[in-house]
Design an enzyme around this catalytic site. Structure first.
Site, short mmCIF file in Angstrom:
data_model
loop_
_atom_site.label_atom_id
_atom_site.label_comp_id
_atom_site.label_asym_id
_atom_site.label_seq_id
_atom_site.Cartn_x
_atom_site.Cartn_y
_atom_site.Cartn_z
CB SER A 67 -69.49 34.51 63.24
OG SER A 67 -70.76 33.50 63.08
CG ASN A 68 -64.39 31.36 64.22
OD1 ASN A 68 -64.19 32.18 62.96
ND2 ASN A 68 -63.67 31.15 64.84
CD GLU A 69 -69.79 31.34 66.84
OE1 GLU A 69 -69.02 31.43 67.93
OE2 GLU A 69 -69.68 32.26 66.04
CD GLN A 89 -65.52 42.81 52.72
OE1 GLN A 89 -64.67 42.89 53.74
NE2 GLN A 89 -65.72 41.82 52.33
N GLY A 90 -67.76 47.28 51.60
CA GLY A 90 -69.18 47.55 52.07
C GLY A 90 -70.00 46.32 52.09
CE1 TYR A 91 -69.03 42.35 49.67
CE2 TYR A 91 -68.84 40.49 51.11
CZ TYR A 91 -68.76 41.07 49.81
OH TYR A 91 -68.48 40.46 48.68
CB SER A 92 -70.76 44.18 57.95
OG SER A 92 -70.12 42.95 58.27
CD GLU A 140 -63.59 39.14 54.47
OE1 GLU A 140 -63.53 39.99 55.34
OE2 GLU A 140 -64.81 38.77 53.77
#
Length: 398
Positions: free
Chosen positions: A383-385, A126-129, A244
């Site tokens: 992130s959970n935030e 996966q090329g996301y971040s 995901e």
């Protein structure tokens, strides 16, 4: 929703258990149960066994190779495979790209790529971040410029899980800088063997090599590898992320890990009594069990919604938050149960022992590495935030 299984569903559960007893290699189950490293060959072996049975793409339509199971059947299968300590299937091609291709891909893309996901011809990453675009994914800067029948891609991706094994990457790229940052993003399929692709390992705090940096320098990608419309890739990205996040929750895996924790708590002793009888430890386990049962119910709701064609955004975010927190709490309690053997020793050294003698209980060897590795769960996949912000906007309709 009725949470009791019907007689037909109970019969299906017995069928799954019989299959696992007959087909799951004992050495793979032992590796998973004891938290040992799984090789690429290990993961491919279990992938092939499930594909031969027709039980690999459990949530795909039958026309593309799915088994045609109901939501409850998929839940039962996930739970039973986890409890049997089967390896988790690498999700990138099967659980993430597959649904995107089925919904947004052309007929040619589906006919070519989906069978290759099933038979293991392609290993996807996966090329996301990116270094400056993690939780704020829409800030990505990797650029793709159209040049005739190709896009030329330049940029960098990071935290790319198992890219060292991958021959393909689905990648978010910027094809326009006009409008809002969510606009101008496209979804490309990149051959990792292309000229200009470089993969560098990132060593994690647990000493493992699970993630990587990927550098793309003048990489040529055929235009036919564009999924969906140009500059509309954010729609694909959000759809994929809903799958995901539900997968990150790992309900079945958490249930199996909790059963293992209870076993350890019953057999480990502190001050002459089982750890399970320690009031503080028992209270934390009780809270964990309640949270796990609540997550199980929410997971069924999300699966049912997905089965009806809905895209469960807020619910997936809820699962992601609670699922990752639960998995972190399980590893925290396992580390507490291990006591002095939870120091960050090298797991292989604990497994091999000293002068032929084991160093601590066998189950304690991977505990420290698992604890540190699972710190990432509340960050990746959004992130959970950020997930709490998604939930708030959904409820308040902002």
């Amino acid at each position: 929703m009725d949470l009791d299984f019907t007689p037909e569903e109970e019969a299906f559960r017995e069928e799954v258990r019989a299959f696992l007893k007959d087909k799951l290699p004992a050495r793979l189950a032992k590796k998973v149960r004891e938290g040992q490293h799984l090789t690429k060959a290990d993961m491919e072996e279990w992938h092939a066994i499930l594909n031969a049975q027709g039980w690999l793409a459990t949530h795909w339509p039958e026309e593309w190779g799915g088994p045609g199971w109901s939501v409850i059947q998929r839940f039962i299968f996930e739970t039973e495979t986890a409890l049997a300590h089967a390896p988790r299937i690498v999700p990138f091609g099967l659980n993430m790209l597959g649904p995107v291709l089925i919904k947004f891909g052309t007929e040619e893309q589906k006919k070519y790529w989906l069978p290759r996901i099933l038979d293991g011809s392609d290993w996807w990453c996966q090329g996301y971040s990116e270094p400056g675009a993690g939780s704020d994914l829409a800030s990505l800067k990797t650029a793709a410029v159209r040049d005739g029948d190709h896009y030329v891609v330049n940029g960098q991706k990071t935290w790319t899980t198992l890219a060292q094994h991958a021959n393909m990457m689905f990648c978010l790229v910027r094809t326009s800088t006009e409008g809002k940052k969510q606009e101008g993003i496209s979804f490309l399929l990149v051959d990792m063997n292309s000229t200009g692709v470089e993969v560098r390992p990132i060593r994690l705090i647990d000493g493992g090599h699970e993630v990587n940096e990927v550098f793309l320098t003048d990489v040529k990608v055929p235009v036919e590898n564009l999924v969906g419309e140009e500059n509309k890739g954010w729609t694909c990205a959000k759809y994929l992320l809903s799958y995901e996040r539900a997968n990150i929750a790992g309900v079945g895996a958490s249930m199996a890990a909790f059963e293992r924790l209870k076993e350890v708590a019953r057999t480990s002793r502190r001050n002459g009594r089982p750890l399970a009888e320690d009031p503080l430890f028992a209270a934390r386990m009780a809270r964990l069990e309640i949270d796990l049962e609540n997550m199980r119910t929410t997971n069924l709701r999300v699966l049912e919604a997905a089965g009806r064609g809905a895209t469960p955004m807020a619910e997936s975010s809820m699962l992601k938050i609670r699922g990752t927190e639960i998995r972190q709490e399980i590893t925290s309690l396992m580390r507490r149960a291990a006591g002095r053997y939870a120091q960050p020793f090298i797991a292989e050294a604990m497994e091999e022992g000293f002068n032929g003698e084991p160093v601590g209980p066998a189950w304690a060897a991977p505990v420290s590495a698992q604890y540190f590795n699972n710190r990432k769960l509340s960050i990746f996949g959004g992130s959970n935030e950020v997930q709490r912000e998604i939930i708030s906007k959904s409820i308040l309709e902002l």
